[in-house]
Design an enzyme around this catalytic site. Structure first.
Site, PDB file in Angstrom:
ATOM      1  N   GLY A 118       0.838  -1.191   0.000  1.00 20.12           N
ATOM      2  CA  GLY A 118       0.000   0.000   0.000  1.00 20.12           C
ATOM      3  C   GLY A 118       0.871   1.238   0.000  1.00 20.12           C
ATOM      4  O   GLY A 118       1.988   1.217  -0.485  1.00 20.12           O
ATOM      5  N   SER A 119       0.382   2.323   0.557  1.00 17.62           N
ATOM      6  CA  SER A 119       1.074   3.605   0.482  1.00 17.62           C
ATOM      7  C   SER A 119       1.949   3.849   1.706  1.00 17.62           C
ATOM      8  O   SER A 119       1.731   3.279   2.774  1.00 17.62           O
ATOM      9  CB  SER A 119       0.041   4.721   0.353  1.00 17.62           C
ATOM     10  OG  SER A 119      -0.786   4.503  -0.761  1.00 17.62           O
ATOM     11  N   ASN A 120       2.933   4.725   1.520  1.00 17.07           N
ATOM     12  CA  ASN A 120       3.833   5.117   2.604  1.00 17.07           C
ATOM     13  C   ASN A 120       3.806   6.627   2.776  1.00 17.07           C
ATOM     14  O   ASN A 120       3.636   7.370   1.802  1.00 17.07           O
ATOM     15  CB  ASN A 120       5.283   4.728   2.286  1.00 17.07           C
ATOM     16  CG  ASN A 120       5.454   3.271   1.929  1.00 17.07           C
ATOM     17  OD1 ASN A 120       4.875   2.396   2.553  1.00 17.07           O
ATOM     18  ND2 ASN A 120       6.278   3.008   0.914  1.00 17.07           N
TER      19      ASN A 120
END
Length: 786
Positions: free
Chosen positions: A217-219
């Site tokens: 997913g996103s960071n």
């Protein structure tokens, strides 16, 4: 610099659009109305076909362009009733918010009326864009988020439970499957309903677009000035989704006397809800994986299934018939049903059973878009947080920093309060009244912090807080990316708190090494975005070093991996072998528990929900690798030996007998496909961008996830679609990049001019001050009122 002038009906005053060498539009307006008008105009200039695509998907009209293959996606969208929800949202908007959407739509329509050349896709399909309406912007926002919730996850978990039973399910998840008695009623009718639901999602995937995160997913991270060499915060993010054509995010700069904001947003949508800065505050988001969607098993009866069961009796169900027009074929009729819980999304009520969806973004008219304007006016992190009170969907990790030196975190969005926790994993019975929503977690109770003692904030879709106060979700992404970010931000310093059990220090630190004095440079903090070392791989390396020796291919594989550092660089041969080993050892671990048939079901589908389940199971295994046996009690050698041998043979079969010639980049590449490439294969070479190889996998900060199962390659299904770096000590010189370009027109100079920069972790400047915008301009457009 080239200059151009156009007349644009609806403007209050002349407006300028400067474009830099990467084609990014910098809109300069004299008032707010014209600023929103200008954003709409340049969005249509750059991404008209993408806006058309998203509008049609949201309204269930994609089959009018794409043909029979898009009917399943359109049918699901019609059942979701997203268009109606979008119209209701606009009707409920306060006048100030509605004016934003109206001005934006006027700008889009001014562009359409200017007689521009049609995008290639319009020529291929023989279509033209219809006038833009305010509700279209809301609808495209909804369609890009509806599949990011827990709806598909609950379907998959219910079907898995039905396949393997409660005992095996509890082993995999580590807790008893609450509510299982409801999922498996006598006769198995509801089990078949779950199967139908997942099949609906599978058939709709290609046309509706699965933008939910799969493995990676996103960071995002914000580092306080107490940890940086400049004494000021640094904010970084990279958002991960499937790679659309063109890329989902679009860079733009909009300035007027009221605000001056630069960042990225969805084409067709006003404002900067996800990423940007306004000269005072910078912000970014990641997905919380929050549980804000519930499925209800509804029992229908009466003549022609016109009623559904409720506590104490029956209630009338709403029903209407909608027509889907299909390019090159006859129309298709779809029934759209609704109960008190929401639209019926799966199943046929005439069979007696169906699934309805309760979803925060469609449950009632949504006032969330009222935050779009106020957030652009915030001058501090605290003010930015305060503007988010009405935000609904999706529930985000909002990370921010300001020029006064503060950093902040806020869980923003609508978290439902439920009367029971029995349906956190599965659909719930709709007729008992025991599984209802009773309210919303108050804004004051949402997790939030400003200037935490740790001196940094790091999000990677991991658990937000310990425990369930408030309840956010039943499960989150594997914690490897978050672990690696924390390691990088605390390198050379004592990390706050104690490490979790079973999570030893890495054998190789992340790349943001501190400067003398233990502080981190802005460049080093940003370099974390390119980190391809996997904590999971490092733990497997440690396990293999303590195992064996084996014989033959198994020992050859063990020897190579046991001496590896866990860095999945594109040119690494060990990384390629590890990819094969990772798939093989997962199958060896879980098939004895769930059976070969269920494993094949989990891995054969392109719907990423089931692959995410495997990733979470594997995370639990990785944190138990210090034990002498597998979690189910088998000696590690019995599992590792065949998995290693199979991985070696797979690598030899695909890439030859010389392991020194193997390369991760040969098999681990992007695979972006234009939504019309399937219908017009003769134009696919022009429509599709080139494939590029990158390092990492779903467990690395540079997330580049692939699917499980026996596949010939490791095609990337989730990766970074927007990177942003803001040094608050020099906010006017922030930078960003996308895996493509600002233009959505295949063949344009700006269709893919950022791709190589993105691949090599370079970024382009976010020109911000009026002086720098003018100096960087290579083209200038002046729009004047009629």
């Amino acid at each position: 610099m080239t200059e151009e002038r156009l007349t644009a009906p609806g403007l209050h005053a002349p407006l300028t659009v400067h474009r830099d060498r990467c084609g990014v539009a910098h809109v300069g307006a004299t008032d707010e109305h014209d600023a929103w008008f200008g954003q709409g105009f340049v969005s249509a200039q750059d991404r008209l076909w993408q806006m058309e695509y998203d509008r049609r998907r949201a309204a269930g009209r994609w089959a009018e362009v794409a043909g029979r293959g898009a009917v399943a996606g359109d049918a699901l969208t019609r059942r979701l009733q997203l268009a109606g929800a979008a119209r209701a949202d606009v009707a409920a908007m306060p006048a100030e918010t509605r004016a934003v959407f109206q001005a934006y739509a006027a700008g889009v329509n001014a562009y359409l009326q200017s007689g521009p050349p049609l995008p290639l896709e319009h020529h291929l399909t023989g279509t033209r864009s219809e006038p833009w309406e305010p509700w279209h912007s809301v609808a495209i926002f909804k369609v890009r988020h509806v599949l990011m919730g827990t709806w598909g996850q609950k379907l998959a978990q219910a079907q898995l439970l039905a396949r393997i039973g409660p005992e095996a399910y509890a082993t995999l998840h580590g807790r008893p499957p609450t509510g299982s008695a409801v999922i498996l009623p006598p006769g198995g009718a509801v089990r078949r309903l779950m199967e139908t639901g997942l099949d609906d999602l599978r058939r709709a995937a290609a046309s509706l677009g699965f933008l939910a995160e799969s493995e990676g997913g996103s960071n995002s991270w914000a580092v306080s000035g107490s940890r940086t060499t400049t004494g000021m915060p640094v904010l970084c993010n990279d958002s991960h989704r499937a790679l659309d054509v063109p890329s989902v995010y679009w860079q733009v700069h909009v300035a007027c006397p009221t605000f001056n904001v630069i960042g990225a947003t969805f084409p067709g949508f006003p404002g900067f809800p996800h990423f940007g800065h306004n000269g005072h505050v910078a912000w970014c988001i990641t997905h919380t994986s929050a549980d804000y969607q519930d499925l209800y098993v509804e029992s229908f009866g009466g003549d022609d299934a016109t009623q559904y069961r409720v506590p104490g009796g029956w209630a009338p169900a709403e029903r209407r018939v909608e027509r889907i027009d299909v390019a090159g074929d006859g129309p298709v009729e779809v029934e759209a049903w609704r109960t008190g819980h929401g639209p019926v999304v799966h199943g046929d009520p005439r069979t007696g059973w169906a699934l309805s969806l309760r979803y925060t973004a469609t449950d009632e008219p949504c006032l969330a878009f009222g935050v779009l304007r106020p957030m652009l006016l915030a001058t501090t992190v605290a003010e930015l947080h305060e503007t988010q009170r009405l935000w609904v969907d999706p529930v985000n990790n909002l990370v921010s920093a300001d020029t006064a030196g503060s950093i902040g975190y806020l869980t923003r969005g609508y978290l439902p309060i439920r009367s029971s926790d029995a349906h956190r994993q599965f659909p719930a019975p709709g007729w008992t009244g025991e599984h209802e929503w009773t309210g919303r977690v108050p804004f004051e109770a949402l997790p939030q912090a400003i200037n935490p003692a740790e001196g940094f904030i790091a999000t990677a879709n991991q658990a937000v807080v310990e425990g369930d106060e408030p309840y956010i979700a039943h499960q989150f992404s594997p914690p490897f990316r978050a672990q690696r970010i924390v390691e990088g931000l605390t390198a050379g310093r004592s990390a706050p708190g104690r490490p979790a059990p079973g999570r030893p220090a890495p054998s190789r630190p992340a790349p943001s090494r501190p400067a003398p004095g233990g502080r981190l440079t802005p460049e080093g903090i940003a370099a974390l975005q390119g980190d391809t070392t996997s904590p999971a791989a490092q733990r497997w390396v440690s396990r293999l070093a303590r195992s064996g020796p084996f014989q033959g291919d198994a020992e050859r594989a063990r020897t190579m991996l046991a001496s590896w550092d866990g860095n999945l660089l594109p040119q690494s041969n060990a990384a390629l072998l590890y990819g094969h080993f990772r798939r093989a050892v997962a199958e060896a671990l879980f098939v004895p528990l769930i059976g070969q048939g269920t494993w094949s079901w989990l891995t054969a589908t392109e719907v990423t929900t089931t692959h995410g389940m495997i990733s979470r199971w594997m995370a639990n295994v990785v944190y138990a690798l210090d034990g002498e046996t597998t979690p189910d009690g088998r000696p590690w050698g019995d599992v590792l030996r065949p998995a290693l041998a199979g991985a070696w043979r797979k690598a030899v079969a695909q890439d030859g007998p010389d392991p020194t010639a193997w390369r991760w980049q040969a098999r681990h590449t992007t695979n972006a496909r234009h939504p019309l490439a399937g219908r017009f294969p003769e134009h696919a070479g022009r429509l599709n961008p080139p494939a590029v190889a990158v390092g990492g996998d779903g467990d690395t900060i540079q997330a580049a996830s692939y699917l499980w199962g026996d596949r010939p390659a490791f095609a990337i299904v989730g990766l970074s679609v927007y990177r942003q770096v803001v040094d608050l000590g020099d906010i006017a010189h922030a930078s960003y990049v996308i895996p493509g370009g600002v233009s959505g027109e295949p063949g344009s100079a700006h269709f893919g001019d950022q791709l190589e920069r993105w691949r090599t972790h370079q970024r382009i400047p976010m020109h911000y001050t009026p002086e720098e915008v003018r100096a960087a301009a290579v083209h200038s457009l002046t729009l004047t009122p009629d």
